[in-house]
Design a protein around this motif. Structure first.
Motif, PDB file in Angstrom:
ATOM      1  N   THR A  63       0.825  -1.214   0.000  1.00  0.00           N
ATOM      2  CA  THR A  63       0.000   0.000   0.000  1.00  0.00           C
ATOM      3  C   THR A  63       0.856   1.259   0.000  1.00  0.00           C
ATOM      4  O   THR A  63       0.492   2.246  -0.640  1.00  0.00           O
ATOM      5  N   ALA A  64       1.991   1.227   0.687  1.00  0.00           N
ATOM      6  CA  ALA A  64       2.883   2.396   0.687  1.00  0.00           C
ATOM      7  C   ALA A  64       3.427   2.659  -0.715  1.00  0.00           C
ATOM      8  O   ALA A  64       3.440   3.800  -1.194  1.00  0.00           O
ATOM      9  N   GLU A  65       3.874   1.611  -1.394  1.00  0.00           N
ATOM     10  CA  GLU A  65       4.431   1.775  -2.738  1.00  0.00           C
ATOM     11  C   GLU A  65       3.365   2.197  -3.736  1.00  0.00           C
ATOM     12  O   GLU A  65       3.578   3.099  -4.543  1.00  0.00           O
ATOM     13  N   TRP A  66       2.197   1.551  -3.704  1.00  0.00           N
ATOM     14  CA  TRP A  66       1.182   1.867  -4.700  1.00  0.00           C
ATOM     15  C   TRP A  66       0.482   3.179  -4.395  1.00  0.00           C
ATOM     16  O   TRP A  66      -0.112   3.785  -5.287  1.00  0.00           O
ATOM     17  N   HIS A  67       0.580   3.662  -3.165  1.00  0.00           N
ATOM     18  CA  HIS A  67       0.077   5.003  -2.858  1.00  0.00           C
ATOM     19  C   HIS A  67       0.863   6.037  -3.664  1.00  0.00           C
ATOM     20  O   HIS A  67       0.308   7.034  -4.129  1.00  0.00           O
ATOM     21  N   GLU A  68       2.154   5.795  -3.841  1.00  0.00           N
ATOM     22  CA  GLU A  68       2.975   6.664  -4.691  1.00  0.00           C
ATOM     23  C   GLU A  68       2.402   6.729  -6.108  1.00  0.00           C
ATOM     24  O   GLU A  68       2.357   7.785  -6.723  1.00  0.00           O
ATOM     25  N   MET A  69       1.985   5.586  -6.608  1.00  0.00           N
ATOM     26  CA  MET A  69       1.426   5.538  -7.964  1.00  0.00           C
ATOM     27  C   MET A  69       0.102   6.295  -8.028  1.00  0.00           C
ATOM     28  O   MET A  69      -0.186   6.978  -8.995  1.00  0.00           O
ATOM     29  N   TRP A  70      -0.717   6.165  -6.996  1.00  0.00           N
ATOM     30  CA  TRP A  70      -2.011   6.838  -6.956  1.00  0.00           C
ATOM     31  C   TRP A  70      -1.826   8.345  -7.000  1.00  0.00           C
ATOM     32  O   TRP A  70      -2.560   9.059  -7.678  1.00  0.00           O
ATOM     33  N   GLN A  75      -1.504  10.103 -10.411  1.00  0.00           N
ATOM     34  CA  GLN A  75      -2.644  10.149 -11.323  1.00  0.00           C
ATOM     35  C   GLN A  75      -2.940  11.570 -11.780  1.00  0.00           C
ATOM     36  O   GLN A  75      -3.346  11.787 -12.922  1.00  0.00           O
ATOM     37  N   ASP A  76      -2.715  12.558 -10.915  1.00  0.00           N
ATOM     38  CA  ASP A  76      -2.968  13.954 -11.276  1.00  0.00           C
ATOM     39  C   ASP A  76      -2.062  14.449 -12.401  1.00  0.00           C
ATOM     40  O   ASP A  76      -2.389  15.424 -13.068  1.00  0.00           O
ATOM     41  N   ARG A  77      -0.929  13.795 -12.604  1.00  0.00           N
ATOM     42  CA  ARG A  77       0.003  14.207 -13.656  1.00  0.00           C
ATOM     43  C   ARG A  77      -0.488  13.794 -15.046  1.00  0.00           C
ATOM     44  O   ARG A  77       0.045  14.223 -16.048  1.00  0.00           O
ATOM     45  N   SER A  81      -1.454   6.149 -21.151  1.00  0.00           N
ATOM     46  CA  SER A  81      -2.493   6.558 -20.204  1.00  0.00           C
ATOM     47  C   SER A  81      -2.059   6.157 -18.790  1.00  0.00           C
ATOM     48  O   SER A  81      -1.097   5.400 -18.602  1.00  0.00           O
ATOM     49  N   TYR A  82      -2.787   6.620 -17.809  1.00  0.00           N
ATOM     50  CA  TYR A  82      -2.473   6.287 -16.415  1.00  0.00           C
ATOM     51  C   TYR A  82      -2.587   4.774 -16.172  1.00  0.00           C
ATOM     52  O   TYR A  82      -1.715   4.175 -15.547  1.00  0.00           O
ATOM     53  N   GLY A  83      -3.630   4.150 -16.683  1.00  0.00           N
ATOM     54  CA  GLY A  83      -3.785   2.705 -16.526  1.00  0.00           C
ATOM     55  C   GLY A  83      -2.638   1.941 -17.169  1.00  0.00           C
ATOM     56  O   GLY A  83      -2.128   0.955 -16.604  1.00  0.00           O
ATOM     57  N   GLU A  84      -2.213   2.374 -18.347  1.00  0.00           N
ATOM     58  CA  GLU A  84      -1.079   1.741 -19.019  1.00  0.00           C
ATOM     59  C   GLU A  84       0.204   1.963 -18.222  1.00  0.00           C
ATOM     60  O   GLU A  84       1.054   1.072 -18.144  1.00  0.00           O
ATOM     61  N   PHE A  85       0.337   3.139 -17.619  1.00  0.00           N
ATOM     62  CA  PHE A  85       1.490   3.449 -16.781  1.00  0.00           C
ATOM     63  C   PHE A  85       1.571   2.485 -15.597  1.00  0.00           C
ATOM     64  O   PHE A  85       2.651   2.019 -15.238  1.00  0.00           O
ATOM     65  N   LEU A  86       0.430   2.152 -14.991  1.00  0.00           N
ATOM     66  CA  LEU A  86       0.430   1.216 -13.867  1.00  0.00           C
ATOM     67  C   LEU A  86       0.911  -0.167 -14.295  1.00  0.00           C
ATOM     68  O   LEU A  86       1.666  -0.830 -13.575  1.00  0.00           O
TER      69      LEU A  86
END
Length: 139
Positions: free
Chosen positions: A26-33, A36-38, A98-103
């Motif tokens: 959760t700490a790592e993927w919070h960074e990804m979340w 999203q604004d970018r 896109s953001y989804g592709e970035f994930l």
């Protein structure tokens, strides 16, 4: 993607994750979340290159110290976008992400880094060329 992410953090191969692994995930993927604004809609290679330098999840630890990684080259960013992005009309290769592709791209990088780390025996961030065969067979 969610199952794939969980497997990356489940170090005992039990099919589940324990509390400490959940905290790390959760700490790592919070960074990804937060990133999203970018993404107004999509990003190109230059934006991806800049973005990769801000993602703390991707920093490498050598002998217990976080190392400053050299930024991904524009060619590497273009290749990653071509692999994970979606082509628009008239494009042979995707030029934006896109953001989804970035994930998906981030998950690919994490899995690749785990494989790389297993073969980096001296933990210096370099794999000798004679070990490349083992690296490719791991994929």
């Amino acid at each position: 993607l969610i199952t794939q992410i969980g497997k990356t953090f489940g170090t005992d191969n039990s099919g589940g994750i324990e509390f400490d692994e959940f905290i790390q995930m959760t700490a790592e993927w919070h960074e990804m979340w937060k990133l999203q604004d970018r993404f107004i809609s999509t990003i190109g290679a230059e934006e991806l290159q800049q973005l990769m330098g801000t993602v703390r999840v991707l920093y490498q630890v050598v002998n217990g110290a976080i190392q400053a990684l050299r930024p991904f080259s524009l060619n590497t960013c273009r290749w990653l976008i071509a692999k994970f992005g979606s082509c628009q009309a008239g494009e042979r290769f995707a030029k934006r992400l896109s953001y989804g592709e970035f994930l998906h791209l981030i998950q690919y990088l994490k899995e690749s880094f785990i494989t790389f780390s297993r073969l980096d025996m001296n933990r210096m961030g370099v794999i000798p060329c004679q070990q490349l065969g083992a690296l490719f067979s791991a994929f």
